[in-house]
Design an enzyme around this catalytic site. Structure first.
Site, short mmCIF file in Angstrom:
data_model
loop_
_atom_site.label_atom_id
_atom_site.label_comp_id
_atom_site.label_asym_id
_atom_site.label_seq_id
_atom_site.Cartn_x
_atom_site.Cartn_y
_atom_site.Cartn_z
N CYS A 45 -20.01 -12.08 3.61
CA CYS A 45 -19.88 -10.17 3.88
C CYS A 45 -21.12 -9.70 3.35
CB CYS A 45 -18.77 -9.68 3.36
SG CYS A 45 -17.48 -10.66 4.81
N GLN B 112 0.63 -0.93 -0.08
CA GLN B 112 -0.17 -0.04 -0.20
C GLN B 112 1.16 1.09 0.01
OE1 GLN B 112 -2.47 -0.32 3.60
NE2 GLN B 112 -4.24 -1.64 2.18
#
Length: 392
Positions: free
Chosen positions: A362, A206
């Site tokens: 989810c 990231q």
């Protein structure tokens, strides 16, 4: 010409009698209006009879692992999970692994400084190209805001702008993003609001992506755990945000997290916390999610957040748009499915099934309202005259 009735018939194979595990699983699923090997898209299709006992013995961990192993399938996996959770069938199964997870969370700090880096290596460093294919242009890996949006990119931009508006960002301000991900908020705030930004992440992938993507912008990225970040009193930030990172903090570390944010923020500043949350205090982290997706994660309750901030903060605003996460996850799954051929050789079919189960289960959990998404705006001493949430 042969006579049909004279043609010897092939005897049908004998019908197999369902075992005890299958009968018990079928009875349990029926409580959620789910049929074992039924014809509806959300019915569970059992391929290996032994998987029934595995699911009953291990609960959600067994259910997820059996799906990864191809022991069962479901056309509408999100619909199946929605029904399971809405009927609260998880309370009907008490696997030892769940009790062990609760005990570990009570006895140990699973999100200590040493453990904080585990999720970065296990999840966020899987491959920037993989996440770019799934997340889209914004690279925002958190709930999008669909109030007036029709596409994933538009909904993520709407969420980023909503955060900026709630924080009241203005040119020249300094923003600290704790858990900056791939820099979506940093980039948006710098480009559209003239803000100087610092982001923290525990993922090397990231950090590299964000530094490259934000070249030429007033953006700095630090590969650091939030607890190691120190700010000199004269260099405090006007605003602090944390978008989708608090799920990795853990309740034993909530006071330290908010203390870091408080020390980094100017006395007249604002903080925005964007986090998934659970509705019931006693519920442990899902063992399957912990093992395969987000190791050492823990969802907070709203009460845990308010208990930690009531002594040193004023809670200015609480906004729940958790239902939008259902649509976000379905959009991610659609892009994952579209781009999967590019990654099939790298990750393999078990990973494909794991990722499908993750995204769609989810989505079902948010649709069942078993989990929430909160944005909480905090100030150190209270906004003079009161805080007004921007129209959204």
């Amino acid at each position: 010409m042969a006579n049909f009735h004279d043609t010897p018939s092939t005897p049908s194979p004998p019908q197999r009698t369902p075992g005890t595990g299958e009968r018990r699983l079928a009875a349990l699923l029926a409580r959620a209006d789910i049929a074992l090997n039924g014809s509806r898209p959300f019915d569970l299709q059992l391929h290996r009879p032994g998987a029934a006992a595995r699911i009953l013995a291990q609960g959600s961990l067994g259910l997820g692992e059996a799906y990864m192993d191809g022991d069962w399938d479901c056309e509408q996996l999100d619909g199946l999970i929605q029904r399971l959770l809405a009927a609260r069938l998880q309370n009907a199964v008490h696997p030892p692994v769940l009790a062990l997870a609760r005990l570990r969370a009570r006895l140990f700090n699973l999100q200590s400084r040493a453990r904080a880096w585990v999720v970065g290596r296990a999840h966020y460093d899987l491959g920037n190209d993989f996440f770019a294919a799934m997340l889209g242009e914004s690279m925002a890996y958190s709930c999008a805001y669909w109030a007036d949006a029709d596409t994933l990119d538009a909904a993520q931009n709407a969420k980023l702008e909503l955060v900026c508006q709630k924080l009241g960002l203005r040119p020249g301000m300094r923003l600290l993003d704790i858990g900056c991900g791939w820099g979506s908020l940093l980039r948006h705030a710098a480009e559209h609001h003239g803000v100087q930004c610092v982001g923290l992440t525990i993922s090397r992938a990231q950090a590299e992506w964000t530094q490259q993507r934000c070249q030429g912008l007033p953006v700095t990225v630090k590969l650091a755990d939030y607890r190691s970040f120190e700010v000199a009193p004269g260099a405090r930030f006007d605003r602090v945000a944390s978008i989708g990172m608090f799920e990795h903090v853990g309740n034993k570390n909530y006071p330290a997290f908010f203390d870091v944010a408080r020390r980094a923020l100017k006395p007249d500043g604002l903080m925005l916390l964007h986090t998934i949350g659970k509705t019931r205090h006693h519920e442990a982290t899902d063992p399957w999610i912990d093992r395969y997706i987000f190791p050492n994660g823990q969802l907070p309750t709203l009460g845990q957040i308010t208990d930690c901030v009531d002594a040193a903060w004023v809670t200015e605003d609480v906004h729940n748009f958790g239902a939008d996460y259902d649509r976000t996850l379905l959009a991610w799954h659609a892009q994952f499915r579209q781009h999967w051929p590019r990654f099939a050789a790298r990750y393999g079919d078990r990973f494909r099934r794991m990722w499908r189960y993750y995204l769609l289960s989810c989505a079902g959990a948010f649709r069942a309202r078993a989990v929430q998404l909160w944005q909480v705006v905090l100030s150190p001493t209270g906004v003079p005259g009161g805080y007004r949430r921007p129209l959204s």
